[in-house]
Enzyme design. Structure first.
Site, PDB file in Angstrom:
ATOM      1  NE  ARG A 139      -4.314  -1.382   0.200  1.00 47.47           N
ATOM      2  CZ  ARG A 139      -4.483  -2.440  -0.599  1.00 47.47           C
ATOM      3  NH1 ARG A 139      -3.547  -2.770  -1.467  1.00 47.47           N
ATOM      4  NH2 ARG A 139      -5.590  -3.150  -0.543  1.00 47.47           N
TER       5      ARG A 139
ATOM      6  CD  GLU B  29      -3.181   3.284  -5.067  1.00 50.62           C
ATOM      7  OE1 GLU B  29      -4.266   2.692  -5.265  1.00 50.62           O
ATOM      8  OE2 GLU B  29      -2.158   2.705  -4.687  1.00 50.62           O
TER       9      GLU B  29
ATOM     10  CG  HIS C  65      -3.442  -0.612  -6.616  1.00 52.64           C
ATOM     11  ND1 HIS C  65      -3.802  -0.026  -5.421  1.00 52.64           N
ATOM     12  CD2 HIS C  65      -3.431  -1.953  -6.378  1.00 52.64           C
ATOM     13  CE1 HIS C  65      -4.008  -0.962  -4.512  1.00 52.64           C
ATOM     14  NE2 HIS C  65      -3.787  -2.143  -5.072  1.00 52.64           N
TER      15      HIS C  65
END
Ligand code: NDP
Ligand code: DGY
Length: 328
Positions: free
Chosen positions: A245, A274, A293
């Site tokens: 993360r 993000e 991601h």
């Protein structure tokens, strides 16, 4: 299953792959309403959509906190997240209300490990730079030191968090000729023997590794773990990779480490926030490879994740076993 003659209500915060939709729509258990989009549900729509729901299927980009749980009200029995990470869920509030949680461990381990290895190699061997040079005319000739990077053969790799994904990454890296595999975390792991993993204090891992891979979960203890002090202990030739993360990393400190020559390069599949704004300083650096991601992004994995999260939801609604229930 019906409550007082009615199907149970579930709210989905996004369109999900059809493997999951099929399970929900043919089970005869629930009536589905969803944020019918591939983009995140706006907060106000989430608060509205969840009202009176018995089940909520959410994504890692949805913050499920007391406000959402209060908006849902007392019907809510189960939250099923389409992810293995659950740092977006306020578990203390969820527990207080006796709500069950489903998640998607294991089924995305291979895809995420594969992507992490790809990112490590792309970063260490400077693939994006090379591709760019071919396109922009920078490729003038074969040159002895041009676009040289770092190889895994004979190297020391450090894995922070040798869990399901960390172990799958280690297994894939060893055949490249890795000499030592170090790992750190809260406890030593029996499964580490398979990769001759040495459980070491974090400082040892940081200072002795040629490649550092972060694959731990995001918790209050790991938030900001990779900061100035961390990077200052790394070798100048070391490559840093994060597929856990974004918040595990202090990005200002990483930028400083990359621009000062403190470390060689970084590969990130996860960032804060993000998406990372296109004018973010990290995106100006040739020695930083940023992906959006996509660790678990294979068609088959996402289909299996969707099916698992749908089955978790149904189990929670019906008060039966969930295939992957989070214990907390
Ligand atoms: P696991 O629970 O199997 O592994 C998590 C690991 O984190 C454990 O080995 C644990 O070690 C370690 N950890 C926890 N606290 C600490 C700490 N304080 N210091 C160091 N290590 C710690 O989870 P998975 O491997 O399945 O997934 C890991 C994470 O990967 C997810 O939580 C998610 O955030 C991320 N992920 C990212 C994806 C992507 O697309 N990029 C895809 C899938 C997951 P210990 O047991 O010793 O505490
Ligand atoms: C997860 O599952 O936690 C990932 O970040 C996305 O697959």
């Amino acid at each position: 299953m019906q409550t007082a003659g009615k199907l149970m209500k579930v709210f989905l915060t996004r369109r999900i792959p059809q493997e999951g939709m099929k399970i929900l729509s043919t089970g005869g258990v629930c009536e589905v309403s969803l944020w019918d989009s591939d983009e995140p549900v706006p907060r106000a729509e989430l608060l509205k959509g969840v009202q009176g729901a018995h089940g909520l299927l959410c994504l890692l980009s949805d913050k499920i906190d007391a406000e959402v749980l209060d908006a849902a009200g007392p019907n809510l029995k189960v939250i099923s997240t389409l992810s293995v990470g659950y740092d977006h869920l306020a578990l203390d509030e969820i527990k207080k209300r006796g709500i069950r949680v489903g998640y998607t461990p294991d089924v995305l381990t291979d895809a995420t490990a594969e992507l992490t290895v790809a990112l490590l190699l792309a970063t260490a061997r400077r693939l994006p730079e090379g591709v760019e040079e071919v396109k922009n005319g920078g490729w003038s000739s074969w040159k002895p030191l041009w676009l040289c990077g770092y190889g895994l053969s004979g190297s020391t790799v450090g894995v922070i968090g040798l869990g399901r994904i960390g172990m799958a990454i280690a297994r894939r890296l060893m055949p490249f000729g890795v000499k030592r595999l170090l790992y750190s975390g809260r406890t030593a792991k029996a499964h580490a023997a398979e990769v001759n993993g040495e459980f070491v204090p974090l400082d040892t891992l940081v200072s002795e590794s040629d490649f550092i891979v972060v694959s731990c979960s995001l918790t209050p203890e790991t938030q900001g773990l990779c900061d100035k002090a961390f990077f200052s202990k790394m070798k100048n030739t070391a490559v840093f990779v994060n597929s856990s993360r974004g918040a595990v990393v202090n990005q200002e400190d990483l930028y400083e480490a990359l621009t000062s020559g403190q470390i060689a390069a970084a590969g990130l599949d996860v960032t804060t926030p993000e998406p990372l704004p296109t004018n973010h300083p990290l995106l100006t650096l040739k020695n930083c490879v940023v992906l959006p991601h996509i660790g678990s992004a294979t068609y088959s994995t996402r289909g299996i994740m969707a099916a698992l999260s749908a089955n978790n939801l149904l189990g929670g609604l019906q008060g039966t076993d969930m295939p992957s229930e989070l214990t907390f």
